[in-house]
Structure formats: C-alpha cells, structure tokens
Design an enzyme around this catalytic site. Sequence first.
Site, mmCIF file in Angstrom:
data_model
loop_
_atom_site.group_PDB
_atom_site.id
_atom_site.type_symbol
_atom_site.label_atom_id
_atom_site.label_comp_id
_atom_site.label_asym_id
_atom_site.label_seq_id
_atom_site.Cartn_x
_atom_site.Cartn_y
_atom_site.Cartn_z
ATOM 1 N N LEU A 1 0.825 -1.209 0.000
ATOM 2 C CA LEU A 1 0.000 0.000 0.000
ATOM 3 C C LEU A 1 0.856 1.253 0.000
ATOM 4 O O LEU A 1 0.437 2.284 -0.519
ATOM 5 C CB LEU A 1 -0.920 0.015 1.227
ATOM 6 C CG LEU A 1 -1.906 -1.151 1.343
ATOM 7 C CD1 LEU A 1 -2.663 -1.064 2.646
ATOM 8 C CD2 LEU A 1 -2.853 -1.171 0.172
ATOM 9 N N ASP B 1 2.491 15.563 12.059
ATOM 10 C CA ASP B 1 2.246 15.663 10.611
ATOM 11 C C ASP B 1 0.756 15.505 10.346
ATOM 12 O O ASP B 1 0.330 14.650 9.589
ATOM 13 C CB ASP B 1 3.050 14.606 9.856
ATOM 14 C CG ASP B 1 3.076 14.896 8.364
ATOM 15 O OD1 ASP B 1 2.724 16.018 7.973
ATOM 16 O OD2 ASP B 1 3.427 13.990 7.595
ATOM 17 N N ALA C 1 11.742 4.987 2.015
ATOM 18 C CA ALA C 1 13.171 4.736 1.889
ATOM 19 C C ALA C 1 13.597 3.519 2.689
ATOM 20 O O ALA C 1 14.513 2.808 2.301
ATOM 21 C CB ALA C 1 13.947 5.974 2.323
#
Length: 1343
Positions: free
Chosen positions: A836, A1024, A840
């Site tokens: 999904l 975030d 990195a």
Amino acid sequence: MESRALLAVALWFCVETRAASVGLPGDSLHPPKLSTQKDILTILANTTLQITCRGQRDLDWLWPNTPRDSEERVLVTECGDSIFCKTLTVPRVVGNDTGAYKCFYRDTDVSSIVYVYVQDHRSPFIASVSDEHGIVYITENKNKTVVIPCRGSISNLNVSLCARYPEKRFVPDGNRISWDSEKGFTIPSYMISYAGMVFCEAKINDETYQSIMYIVLVVGYRIYDVVLSPPHEIELSAGEKLVLNCTARTELNVGLDFSWQFPSSKHQHKKIVNRDVKSLPGTVAKMFLSTLTIDSVTKSDQGEYTCTAYSGLMTKKNKTFVRVHTKPFIAFGSGMKSLVEATVGSQVRIPVKYLSYPAPDIKWYRNGRPIESNYTMIVGDELTIMEVSERDAGNYTVILTNPISMEKQSHMVSLVVNVPPQIGEKALISPMDSYQYGTMQTLTCTVYANPPLHHIQWYWQLEEACSYRPSQTNPYTCKEWRHVKDFQGGNKIEVTKNQYALIEGKNKTVSTLVIQAAYVSALYKCEAINKAGRGERVISFHVIRGPEITVQPATQPTERESMSLLCTADRNTFENLTWYKLGSQATSVHMGESLTPVCKNLDALWKLNGTVFSNSTNDILIVAFQNASLQDQGNYVCSAQDKKTKKRHCLVKQLVILERMAPMITGNLENQTTTIGETIEVVCPTSGNPTPLITWFKDNETLVEDSGIVLKDGNRNLTIRRVRKEDGGLYTCQACNVLGCARAETLFIIEGVQEKTNLEVIILVGTAVIAMFFWLLLVILVRTVKRANEGELKTGYLSIVMDPDELPLDERCERLPYDASKWEFPRDRLKLGKPLGRGAFGQVIEADAFGIDKTATCKTVAVKMLKEGATHSEHRALMSELKILIHIGHHLNVVNLLGACTKPGGPLMVIVEFCKFGNLSTYLRGKRNEFVPYKSKGARFRSGKDYVGELSVDLKRRLDSITSSQSSASSGFVEEKSLSDVEEEEASEELYKDFLTLEHLICYSFQVAKGMEFLASRKCIHRDLAARNILLSEKNVVKICDFGLARDIYKDPDYVRKGDPRLPLKWMAPETIFDRIYTIQSGVWSFGVLLWEIFSLGASPYPGVKIDEKFCRRLKEGTRMRAPDYTTPEMYQTMLDCWHEDPNQRPAFSELVEHLGNLLQANAQQDGKDYIVLPMSETLSMEEDSGLSLPTSPVSCMEEEEVCDPKFHYDNTAGISHYLQNSKRKSRPVSVKTFEDIPLEEPEVKVIPDDSQTDSGMVLASEELKTLEDRNKLSPSFGGMMPSKSRESVASEGSNQTSGYQSGYHSDDTDTTVYSSDEAGLLKLVDVAGHVDSGTTLRSSPV
C-alpha cells in the site's frame, strides 16, 4: 500688497525650479554655459584644467576615456554660488587628457562641449584605451577608407603613416589621405591591406616621435544569414528560464558585433554571451553565436526579441516573439466536436483544439482502452483512422495532461460509422443463372446498412431492352427501369415483403420478391437507400425450357475436393447433351448493342468430355472434377437439342470454388466475470475452408453438452446457464480443418459464495484442527527464543510522539510496556498481499489476518514493517512506535493497533486497521464533481421534519457522551461491542456512491478534532496532521494515521528540506518552523490547515505560493491563506483562530470538538432548507446564525467583481459567538491579510533528492531538532528548500502518491472492527449525519 508680490515671486521661483528638476521645460531649455567660450582649448602639460558649467537643471560631466587609475584625478564639485552648477578639475594634466569634455543635462541630449589639447612635446600621440589593443580592421574595398586612431595632443603636427612589411610611407595629400588630431590618420583601406602593421610618425624639433603599433587585419563583411533558435514563437511560464540563441553565418575573416532588442532590455537577470563557433571542415563560412539568457522571466518580458548582427558594412537581423504566461494552464479550444460521422472505408480525422502551456501530453482512448499508433491509426494532435470500418465506431476520449501542473482535461467524441447498403447476394449469385419455364421463383435481397434503410425497392426490365457488357462492374445497362407493381408484359409478381433477421451477428433486412410463374426472361433490380448512400443488385432472370444443372455434392465446393456437374434433360424431348466451358474471350457475341445468345456461338466455346447416364425418364451428362482447383472456376454451358424442332437450348451455370484457408478465429474472446446463478454466453467466430470443426475445452479438458451447457450454431455459441463456482476457469475454443487448428482462450470468473456440501465442511474442519495443532506446537517452540532489545533508538523515525514535557526523551519510549500475551500475533496466520505504501526504509502492506478478531475468520488489515537492510536503530524506532500505539489505546477516529509480530524468526510487523477508501485528500479530490453543497428536501429513512428534529437532539446528546474515557488500552483482538450491531440498525451503503455535501465536510472535521482531543488526552503529539494522513473507512468514519515509515518524503513535494530533516512546512506553526517547538497547540495550527484542505476538497495549501524564507517571514507577520472555495464564514473564522500567532490564544481541541459538534447539530436542524451559494457581500449581511450559507469562492469573485469581494471582511456571526465567549482567547480581527494580497512570482519547479535525509516527514521534538539554529536570531538562506508547484493540483497529487493508503483498494473481508458501545454510538451518528440530508439516494461511480 508687498507681501503678496513677494509670495508670487517665490511661487514662480519654486515652479521654475521644480520644472527644471523633473525635466519639464519652463519657457525654454538652453544649453549649459561653460566658463570658457572657446570650442577648442589648448593648455600645457602639468598644468591644472578647470572648467565650470552652469545650467537650468541637474548637470553632469563626461571627459575623455582615461585609464581607471587616473579617474581619481578628475574632480567634479558643486559650485557654492548656484544650484545648477558643477566644476570639473583635472590637476597636472598629461597628453592623454586630450579630448572632448562634455557638460550635459541629465536624461536629455542638451549639452555643451569643449575640445582640450594638452600639449606635451615629449608625447605628441595619445595612447587612448579605445584603440582596441592596437588592432585595425580593414576590408579590401577601394571605396572604403580606414582610420588609424593615432590622435595627437598637438593640433598642428606634421604626421605621416608608416607601413611594414615591406616598409612604405604615406603622407597626407589633402584628398583621400589625411590626418586629423581629433580622429587620427585616414587612408583608403586597399593601400595598406598588404601590410602587417602600421604606425604614425611625427617630427618635432628634429626629434622623431611614433605612435603605438597597429596590427592590420583584413576582414570580410558579408553576412549570409542570421538564425534564431528556437525559430518559432516561444511560450514560457513566469519563473522559467529563457534561452535564445542567435547564430550568424558569414564569410571568412569577418568581425561581427551582436545587439539585442527586447522589452525589458534593462533586466537585471539577463545575460548575453557572444562567442565564435568552430566551423565544420571544408566549409567556407564562419559561425558566430550570441546567447541571451533571462533566468526567471516575468510578464514584463513578453514581447518581440530581435537579434542584429553587424559586420561594419552589412547588417542582418532576425526576430521572434516570446509569450509569458502567468502559470501553466490547459483547456480545450472552441469547436471541439462531440459527434463525428464517417462512411465506412473513408479516412477520418478527429482534431484536438486546445490552449495550453506547455504543450500537453496527449493520450487517446477508445471505449476506455488506450490507443497506440499503428498502420490503421495515427494518434497525436489529431486522431487519424486510415480506412474506417464498423469496428472503429465507439467513444473516443482524448486526455490532455499538463506536464508541469499535471492538470488533466478530457473530451469524448463519439464516432459513428455509416455503412451504405451492402447487398449480400452480390458475391454469391451468378448473373447468368437460368430458371425453368413456368416455375415459381423467389428472388431475395439481403441488405446490411447503418443507419437503417430508408427503403428497399424492386424494379424490372425485359432482357432484350438492356445491353450487356461483362467488363463492367455492373454488366447490365438499362435506359429505364419499371417498378415491379407494373408487371405488364413481364412475369406476374405474387408478393414482395421485407423481414429483419440477425445474420452473422448483424441486423440485416431481407427483401423477398416472389414471381408467380417464370415465363419471360428479364432483369430484376433490388435498390436500397440510406443516408450513407445506395446499393443495388441486378439479377439476370433467364427463363429456359430445357435441361437442368445441378452440382454434387450440394455444399459449396472447395479446392482439392472432388465434385461433379450434372446436366439433366427429358430423354423424350431432348438429345445430344453437350458440356461447354465459357471462356473469357467468348463470354458473349455482340451485335451492336444487342446480345447474341450463347447457343448461337457454340463453336467458339471449349467442349468438354462427359459421361452419360440414363434412367427411365432422363438423360444425365456428368462432368467430374477430381481434386478441383481454382482454375476450374467459371461459367459452364449445358446444350441440349430439341428432338422435334432441332433447336438448341442452352443453360449456363457459374461454378465457384473456394480457396482453401486455414482456420482463423476472427474475433477476440474477452474474459467474463459473473456471479453464481447467472448465465454466460460466448461466441467463437471462425472462418476457414473447408468449414472448421469447432471444439470447446475447459481447463484443457473437452467440454461436452450437459444440462446447463448448451452448444449451438456448429458449436460457435457456448451458453452456460445457472453458473456454479466450478464453472469458472479457462475456456478454449479450437477450430480445425485439414489445414490445421486455431485456438482462442477466455477466462470465466465466478464470484459469490455457494453452500458447501457436508463433505467439504468436514474436510475444512479437519484441516483447521490439524493446522491448529501445528500452530500450537510452533508457538511452544518459538516462545523459548528471546530477542535482543539493545541499540540506540533513532526517534526521528517517529511522528506520533510522547509529550516531551511529560517524560525525558531518552526514557519515554523505553519505559512503555509491551504485553506479548495481549498483542502478539502468529506470523503463520498472516497472509501478506499487495503493498500500500513504500518509503526509503519502511513499507505498508495489505494482509489477511486469520483469527485476529473473534467475530470473523479472516480480516483485512494493514501491516507496517521494515524493508530489507534496515538498521538496528530503524528496528528500534518501529518497536517504539508499536509501544506508543499501545500507550495511546483505542479510539474510533484513530487507526488502531490490532496486533504485532515481534518474536524472532521473521521481520518485525505492526498490524493496524485497514481503511479501504484510502486517504481523505485523494478521496475529496475525486469527489469534486459530485459535491452538492445543499440538502435535498426530505429525510432519507423517514419523511418530514420530525425525524430531522429527533436526530438533531439525539445527535448533540450522544456526541457529548463520547469522551476520551474510551482511551484505555484494550486487547488487540476483542472489544466490547461489534460494529455489526450498528450495521443492523442502518442500511449499509457504498461510500463512493453518495454525493458529497457540506455536512460531510463538517462531519469529517468534527471526527478529526475528536481524534486529536483523544491524542492530547494521552499526552501525545502528532507532528504531521494533514489530509494525506487521514484515512477514510466505511460509513464515513475518518481515522488519524501516520505512515511515516512508508512514505518516501524525498519525492514528496509537500515535504521541504530545511536543514537536515525534511519538513511539511505548509502544515507547521511558526513556532515550529523557527524554534522547533512541537506542542499540542502547534497541532491546532496544523488542524486549521487540515480544515482548509477539507473545505477546498483536497487542494494543496497555499496554492501558487513559493515556499521559501519569504513565505515563512510573511507567515510570521500574520499573512494567512484565503478562504477555501467551499467553506462558510464560520468555518473560515475557525481556521483563522487555529492560525493565531500566539499559541496560547488558539482554541484547544476540546473547544473545537464542542464548536464543530454545534455546527453539525445546527446543520441537521435546517429542516429542508437548501443551501444557496450567495456572493460574500450578501452572505455577510444575513442575520441568520446557523452558519451554513456558503460564500462565493475567490474564483467566482473574480468573474463577478461588481457583486462580491474575494477577501473576507466580516464580523463574527452568532454561530461562533458562544464558542468565543467560553474561550480565554480574543476574537480575530475583522479583516485578514491573505497571500492573494501580495504579488507572487511563479516558482521554478524542481525536486532535489537527497538520500541522506530521514525517511519521515514527521520529526521528533527531540534533541536532534534542538541542535538546529534559532530562526528568530539568524536569517539563513532557504535555498535548500524545494519550492512548491504553482498549480495546487501538482502538489496535492504529488503529496498523495506516496501516502500510506491509495484509494481504490477494496477488501473481500465481510467482517467489521469491534468498538466500544460509546464508539458504536458515535459511528452511528457519524453515518446518519452523512446520509440524513440526501432525501433521495444519489449515487455515482466509485472514484
């Protein structure tokens, strides 16, 4: 009176002074006056030169071009006695100070000049810096002169010119050779073209003085051409770089100067580079290149750009036009057709008219499938179909994509292919067939046409009245045709009728003409007409009394088969039966325009040998063909002689032999998907000679007819009725004849569940018991192994972190417990699926978990895990994230932890809830076309306002009852109440099939606020918070998530590099950007940006704004975003409150929950009121306090400037007053400065990858960030940041391509997540709030 006169004089003096200072003439503007009245002034060396200049306005001086180190000797000072007066002083003058001294008015050409000679007998020649390094360029032209710039400091010198080598001296002759102390030595260029160098020489008092040496270079002057590259009109977007190359091609030895003229010639960022280009070997031309570069163009740079090349004797120029667009754009032009009609066989062109910068990427689709260029189709700016056929008909969609902004525009064109009437019998029936006298005959005309026929008509004419020319396509020519209703003199027509039949998969019209009795030979014509054209068929109805011809076998003969022609005649009437073959050279014999019957020219025919058989009544003459070939085709004539009259009767038969052809399957067998109990039908179209034998196979086994399997039309049609699960599989159609076989495959997919037999159940149960036994055995073995927990924890990988004020950073994650007995889940019961998200070093994978929830056998989940090669710190970070999720606990609006796999023997995996509809940003953008801001009248489940009123009261009560007490950490497997209990109360509906309303947006905002209130209560900070990190689940439930380990932020334009980590600056509060302070209140700022995303339907924040140091400064100074397009004044005020510069003045999440809950309740109480989109000026004047009127978007304000103002200037409405009264904060100002008020430059878009960055865009409030410099004290360059794109769709799309979930992932899982009873109540209210306003259910296709 005296005072008035003085005042008048003073005013006049001020006016005159002002006119002079700004360049406006008073009465007149006279040249400046110099202190010397001479035009030429001679002084001695080592004396002081001083000249005073007076004028009527600002003055300035220009003096001879002297070396840079001597400029300090020249002093220009203001006069003390006058306003407009300047004195030039040069102390200790030298010979090189000789030249023109100019005093002039600034910005005008009005000046006064004096030429000064500084007599220096020791240095009579001036060494000026303008001598261009002692080089003199000349051309071999007798009519041209050249000036050697050996000027003198003494005006009356006796000067000669010396040339070498060979040496030669030239003295002035008073004609073409002369010396001028101000210019130099003038001489015809051809006189010194041989010389290598020249110099001037003078004698003073028997002393000889020489000027500097001048090298003589003979150059050409011809310019062949000047070319600009790019040659066509240039289009750029503001902020992009302009590079123009101007190439001049000249003859050899040419010196060239370039000059550019363009709109902003004084552009400070321009750069012009001139250089020679190396000529190709063997060429007799020289190349010069001038490159004009403007790094960042603006609108003022638009215009005509001219490059001029000058060689001294020749000038050539070229120009182009540069068009600068404010930003990238794309749109279809006017005149795009939606319907194109073509006739079969013609060439079709479907042009695309568009306006775009830059040139778009063009993709063509036919009925949803991509089209690539081939030998029949050419795709590009227009779609060209060479020879259109019926198969080409359909819907053609062209999609234009702007390569910079990634904005897409689509247009659909329906192609209708018209087919002129095609008569099928044309190629099958011979024009020379004969019919027995007195028999009833039926003539047919089978016509296919598209669009349907207008009509079909039958005509006739006597055979003798028409001419016959076999070389023509239609050999019969009749001067006139008679309608079959007029059969006078012909055969009587019994009936004509038209029928419709499905033949070869096409709807065809079959017209039938029944002739009662065949007495007269005639021609019959069938004529069909539709809008595409007409078609006709002429039938030769030749009536004979005599023999009959038959073919054996009766089937259509094929080459290499044996067949026979039989001619049968009554033995009592006819004799002498003979076979002839009608050759092409003797088809018929013409007498003028009349046709001579075949029987009168039998001697010209080729006679065949046949075998005669007789029976009691007839004689039969047989011609046999063994292994018939294509050469045996043709017209065969059977001749029989009447015994009484001796008259010959001839009968003609056309023999057609088909060419052998290997089997071929002429159509594609498409895969089919159906459900149990439905019917599947597939057709296998084939061709081939002999006719192929068709056989069907299922999974490579021969398929035979059964009770539910039906084969028809020679096995071409396969029908499976009442399909079962076992009917799914790979079906193969095989067509074979003597030349080989052809195969085609299709896949049948059967969906649904059917009841299993008792035997199947027993097998499944037994298998499950055995698997459970081995699983328990494996658990016992694995539990004996312990895994290490050493290593440093790199907290930068986490995004949801503990509040740093509650616990030291190095202790808060280590002290969190992990109860393996409660959360550990066996790896062998986890089936990993498709990825999904991938970053990195981390990834998120969809998986099926068997037994993770007691309410179902299998549940679709999301698994967070590390990629291969992850470091120990990254492993520790994921383990710490697991502990944080356990610490956070359970909440409806948070993606909850379900379990984990931490034991040795496999990778570390964190199992969380799966949200099938992906992130909220992608979902909202996909629903823009289905957004309906108002309610439809009526309720969804029951009509009338009673239901709405009940809902609104119950809604507020139950919303208030759901508190953060749900936060206690529970087992990863079972909760108190199943979501299925809630589903029994309401009808489950597909999320993507509902229209999006304003109430949905408020509902989503309310749920996120609830989730953030819960996280704040658990002392956790989400760093975030953005729409890309909000997932959408069933029944309009949103969940806060963080897939920091699975997002590749190096490629995400929403994350800007600032220092070491990459940060989502658009969502960050000023104190976080400048001071690295992460608090609950900085999360409130991010929540305000999230509200903006929601009410803009997924747009990227700060559209068109370059994210750099200037942006951060404006943000800190109070500049805010404009209101999104779909918001209300109340919601925009809430956003502004969240963006308060003082963190303590921002609302708490608990206040936001209360306020948004009140708005949601007020929305539900509107009782049939429709939302009306009003101009902002009208909206703000309304006295209602519901807070549900939509303002006009800034876009619409631009279109109707007289009606509305795109800026928000309003007082807080009553709907928000209670929210502000209960708050400690102050109300926002009535006007807000937005980024639209500040001119913006279009940024150049580029992405700077950096593998050294962390993977997460959500960084810890840790010591790692505290090492970053204080932005309040320092003002570093933000050059490392990645600027956002100018189109909001680019940033928003780019930011979501790497988000944790992508929309469109669907699960077959029918189970539900278990929630507490309070959360189930919230879930129900959320779903009802999303559906109560719709009235009639509106659905759309899934995004």
